[in-house]
Design an enzyme around this catalytic site. Structure first.
Site, PDB file in Angstrom:
ATOM      1  N   ASP A 271       0.852  -1.182   0.000  1.00  0.00           N
ATOM      2  CA  ASP A 271       0.000   0.000   0.000  1.00  0.00           C
ATOM      3  C   ASP A 271       0.890   1.235   0.000  1.00  0.00           C
ATOM      4  OD1 ASP A 271      -1.715   2.103   0.521  1.00  0.00           O
ATOM      5  OD2 ASP A 271      -2.862   1.037   2.053  1.00  0.00           O
ATOM      6  N   HIS A 289      -2.887  12.197  -9.837  1.00  0.00           N
ATOM      7  CA  HIS A 289      -4.118  12.879 -10.285  1.00  0.00           C
ATOM      8  C   HIS A 289      -5.381  12.136  -9.837  1.00  0.00           C
ATOM      9  CE1 HIS A 289      -4.624  10.733 -14.487  1.00  0.00           C
ATOM     10  NE2 HIS A 289      -4.487   9.884 -13.498  1.00  0.00           N
TER      11      HIS A 289
END
Length: 384
Positions: A271, A289
C-alpha cells in the site's frame, strides 16, 4: 486646420433626406444580418455541444465493429462496399454505415480518398485511427480507450449535476455505483483487468519518451520503484533500455498477484500510503491525479522516505499533466477533459504548476524541475 475643415465640409454637396434614410436603412439591415448570423452561429455551437456525445458514441461504434482493424488488415484503403462485406453486417445497414463513416471522416478519425471512376466512397486510416489498431504493439492505446468508454464510467457522467447540488464527499461515480472505483476493481476481476490493461495501453507512448530522455533521467540511478505500476509495462521498458537500473513495481495485492517474479522486474504487494520500498528513485505515472491533495502529500512523503538525499542521487519522477503547460490547443482541451474525468471518478484533479509546487513543499521536498512536456503530460523530477 479648423478653417480648412470648415471649408471642406461646406463644399460637400447636401445629402437629401431620402438618401440619408437609404443609408440608415442599409446600415440597420446590415447590422441585423450580422446579429442574425452571430445568433445562428451561437445556435450551431450549442447543437455541437448538445450532440457532442454522438461523436464519442460513433467512435465507440467504430471500435465495436472493428472498422480500424478491417482497413488495416486490408493493407490498402477500402471502399464502402468492401468494408460492408468484411464487417458482415446486414445488407440493410449499408447506407447507415455510410452515414457513420461520413461523421467519422468529418471529425478526422478516418479519411475519405478520391474514388476515381468508382462512385463508392474509399476510406483509409489516419494517425488517430492507427493508435487503436490491435496489432500495433508499439503505439496501441485501444485498451485505455475501451476502458474510458465502458459503461462503468459513462453512466457516472449523468450524475455530475446531481453531485454539484449535493453536500456530499461522494463523487459522481460513487453516487452511481455505491462504492469507489478502487473497491469495484478489488472485488470484480473483469473491472480490475480492464483497468490494468488500460494502464498498460496508456504507457505505450510514454515509453518512447522515457527512453528518449532516459539518459539524463536515469543517470547514476541503480534502483527504481514504480509505485502503482500495475503489470509493469513501463518498468520493463526502463529495465530493458537501461540495464543498470533494477526495477521494482509496487501495487495492491489484487493487481500484482498474477505477475511472475522471475523476470527483469520485481513485483511487490503493498500500500503506497503506508510504505514504499527503498530505491534511488521512485516513479509515479498517472497516480497522483487520482487523489486529493491530502492523499497526494501522504504518498509523496512515503516516496521521500524511500529515497536517499539529493546529493546521493535521490529523486521522485512524476509523469502527469501540468495544466496550462502544453504544446497545442488540442492538448489544452485534453487536460481539461481529463480533469473532469478525475472529478467524476476519483477524489483527484489535474494540477497546474502552482498546485504541484504546493504538494511538493508540503511533502517536504526542496525543489523540482519540469524536464519536458509530452502532449498534454509532463515529466517532473522532484528532489528531497
Amino acid at each position: 486646420m479648423e478653417i480648412w475643415l470648415s471649408c471642406a465640409v461646406s463644399s460637400l454637396p447636401p445629402i437629401s433626406s431620402d438618401l440619408f434614410h437609404s443609408y440608415q436603412t442599409n446600415y440597420l439591415t446590415h447590422f441585423q444580418e450580422l446579429m442574425d448570423n452571430k445568433l445562428l452561429q451561437a445556435q450551431v455551437g450549442l447543437w455541437n455541444l448538445a450532440f457532442g456525445y454522438l461523436k464519442t458514441m460513433s467512435f465507440k461504434c467504430a471500435l465495436d465493429l472493428g472498422i480500424p482493424d478491417a482497413i488495416y488488415n486490408n493493407d490498402q484503403p477500402m471502399t464502402l462496399s468492401q468494408l460492408h462485406s468484411v464487417l458482415s453486417i446486414p445488407p440493410s445497414k449499408k447506407s447507415h454505415l455510410y452515414r457513420l463513416m461520413r461523421l467519422l471522416t468529418h471529425i478526422g478519425f478516418f479519411i475519405e480518398k478520391s474514388a476515381g471512376a468508382c462512385s463508392d466512397p474509399v476510406y483509409d486510416l489516419t494517425a488517430q485511427s492507427r493508435l487503436v489498431i490491435q496489432k500495433n504493439e508499439s503505439a496501441n492505446i485501444l485498451p485505455y480507450v475501451r476502458c474510458t468508454l465502458d459503461n462503468t464510467w459513462l453512466k457516472s457522467s449523468l450524475y455530475i449535476g446531481d453531485w454539484f447540488m449535493q453536500d456530499s464527499k461522494k463523487n459522481p461515480f460513487e453516487l452511481e455505483n455505491g462504492c469507489t472505483l478502487w473497491e469495484i476493481a478489488s472485488r470484480e476481476p473483469a473491472v480490475n483487468k480492464m483497468i490494468n490493461d488500460g494502464m498498460v495501453g496508456s504507457s505505450c507512448l510514454f515509453n518512447d519518451h522515457i527512453v528518449r530522455y532516459g539518459d539524463n533521467i536515469f543517470k547514476g540511478i541503480e534502483s527504481l520503484v514504480d509505485v502503482g505500476g500495475g503489470k509493469g509495462a513501463m518498468a520493463e521498458v526502463i529495465a530493458k533500455n537501461f540495464p543498470h537500473v533494477r526495477c521494482t513495481v509496487l501495487d495492491l495485492p489484487h493487481v500484482v498477484c498474477d505477475n511472475p517474479n522471475d523476470g527483469i522486474v520485481k513485483f511487490v504487494s503493498g500500500d503506497m500510503f503506508k510504505y514504499v520500498p527503498p530505491a534511488n528513485a521512485v516513479l509515479l505515472k498517472w497516480i497522483l491525479h487520482d487523489w486529493s491533495n491530502e492523499d497526494c502529500i501522504r504518498i509523496l512523503r512515503r516516496c521521500k522516505d524511500a529515497i536517499p538525499s539529493r546529493e546521493a542521487g535521490g529523486k521522485v519522477i512524476i509523469l502527469e499533466a501540468v495544466v496550462g503547460l502544453t504544446s497545442t490547443m488540442t492538448s489544452d482541451e485534453s487536460q481539461l477533459l481529463f480533469d473532469m474525468l478525475m472529478l467524476m471518478v476519483t477524489e483527484g484533479e489535474e494540477r497546474n504548476e502552482n498546485d504541484w509546487k504546493y504538494l511538493f513543499t508540503e511533502a517536504g521536498f526542496s525543489s523540482y524541475k519540469i524536464i519536458c512536456t509530452i502532449g498534454f503530460s509532463s515529466i517532473i523530477e522532484v528532489y528531497p
